[in-house]
Design an enzyme around this catalytic site. Structure first.
Site, PDB file in Angstrom:
ATOM      1  N   ASP A   6       0.848  -1.186   0.000  1.00  0.00           N
ATOM      2  CA  ASP A   6       0.000   0.000   0.000  1.00  0.00           C
ATOM      3  C   ASP A   6       0.889   1.243   0.000  1.00  0.00           C
ATOM      4  O   ASP A   6       1.760   1.402   0.855  1.00  0.00           O
ATOM      5  CB  ASP A   6      -0.883  -0.031   1.260  1.00  0.00           C
ATOM      6  CG  ASP A   6      -1.950   1.039   1.258  1.00  0.00           C
ATOM      7  OD1 ASP A   6      -2.170   1.670   0.205  1.00  0.00           O
ATOM      8  OD2 ASP A   6      -2.572   1.242   2.312  1.00  0.00           O
ATOM      9  N   ASP A 101      -3.498   2.392  -5.693  1.00  0.00           N
ATOM     10  CA  ASP A 101      -2.326   2.455  -4.824  1.00  0.00           C
ATOM     11  C   ASP A 101      -2.144   1.272  -3.891  1.00  0.00           C
ATOM     12  O   ASP A 101      -1.320   1.330  -2.982  1.00  0.00           O
ATOM     13  CB  ASP A 101      -2.370   3.749  -4.000  1.00  0.00           C
ATOM     14  CG  ASP A 101      -3.599   3.832  -3.108  1.00  0.00           C
ATOM     15  OD1 ASP A 101      -4.593   3.142  -3.396  1.00  0.00           O
ATOM     16  OD2 ASP A 101      -3.566   4.594  -2.116  1.00  0.00           O
ATOM     17  N   GLU A 102      -2.878   0.184  -4.098  1.00  0.00           N
ATOM     18  CA  GLU A 102      -2.665  -0.979  -3.225  1.00  0.00           C
ATOM     19  C   GLU A 102      -3.033  -2.267  -3.944  1.00  0.00           C
ATOM     20  O   GLU A 102      -3.847  -2.281  -4.863  1.00  0.00           O
ATOM     21  CB  GLU A 102      -3.459  -0.855  -1.921  1.00  0.00           C
ATOM     22  CG  GLU A 102      -4.956  -0.801  -2.105  1.00  0.00           C
ATOM     23  CD  GLU A 102      -5.716  -0.770  -0.788  1.00  0.00           C
ATOM     24  OE1 GLU A 102      -5.314  -1.483   0.169  1.00  0.00           O
ATOM     25  OE2 GLU A 102      -6.710  -0.040  -0.710  1.00  0.00           O
TER      26      GLU A 102
END
Length: 235
Positions: A6, A101-102
């Site tokens: 993350d 983003d993860e």
């Protein structure tokens, strides 16, 4: 062996990377306060003032008048996301993106052939930093749910490893709202029944959980015990 990777304050970190004048300053990415904009991302410097994602931008700027608001650049964030996902795929073909983003990574085969999962997590962090000049936090565990909770334990730039067999011990002292599916209202309701930690919930019977969570009750109890059979699903 599953990793949850993350980015740390993704959008604001990209803005601070691209514009050195923003580094080490409170930065918020989001819409204009006069247009009822909300905070999409807040730098760690801004978070010290109590600013968080989804907060009205007007409230954020009241809490920190010196905060610098930046308009979102979704094309740029998408570009960085594609770059990091390419790095993830160099480690394993089993990558499950959750957002820009993860992502989850199943590195079981890599562990068998090469090295320990914690080292793979560190190698992943090192590679992202070297190539993208950004930091990610990584949780290493045997299940998706535990890996995701672990990745949030030592932000920013954290690496938290939960060895096989230690899942329940790791989860037990954590606040019950760390568990997937338990929001503020449910946490308050559980507190009224002396359930404050994940360990408290894990000790409850299956029937007790079914009464309070409906058909999801048994699954909630298993998650509290660190048990999660969900596979990493690509795509």
């Amino acid at each position: 062996h599953i990793l949850h990777a993350d980015f740390d304050a993704f959008s604001t970190s990209v803005e601070q990377l691209d514009n050195p004048e923003l580094r080490d300053k409170p930065v918020v990415v989001g819409g204009r306060p006069e247009d009822r904009g909300v905070v999409a991302s807040a730098s760690y410097e801004a978070r010290r003032f109590g600013i968080r994602s989804a907060m009205p931008m007007r409230t954020a700027l009241q809490r920190c008048p010196q905060a610098i608001r930046v308009r979102p650049r979704f094309e740029r964030y998408g570009e960085v996301s594609r770059q990091v996902m390419a790095i993830f795929h160099d480690f394993t073909t089993l990558v499950e993106p959750l957002s820009l983003d993860e992502a989850y990574l199943d590195v079981t085969d890599s562990v068998i052939q090469q090295k320990q999962p914690g080292q793979i997590g560190q190698d992943l962090k090192t590679r992202v930093k070297a190539e993208l000049h950004l930091t990610i936090s990584v949780g290493v565990a045997t299940t998706k749910s535990v890996a995701k909770i672990a990745s949030d334990m030592d932000k920013p730039n954290g690496l938290t490893i939960v060895p096989p067999g230690y899942e329940r011990k790791f989860l037990a002292p954590l606040a019950v709202n760390k568990l997937w599916g338990i929001g503020p209202k449910t946490a308050d309701k559980l507190a009224g029944e002396a359930v404050h930690t994940i360990g408290d919930l894990s000790a409850k019977s299956e029937e007790w959980c079914r009464i309070r969570f409906g058909k999801l009750g048994p699954d909630m109890r298993l998650l509290a015990q660190g048990k999660d059979n969900r596979a990493v699903v690509t795509g």
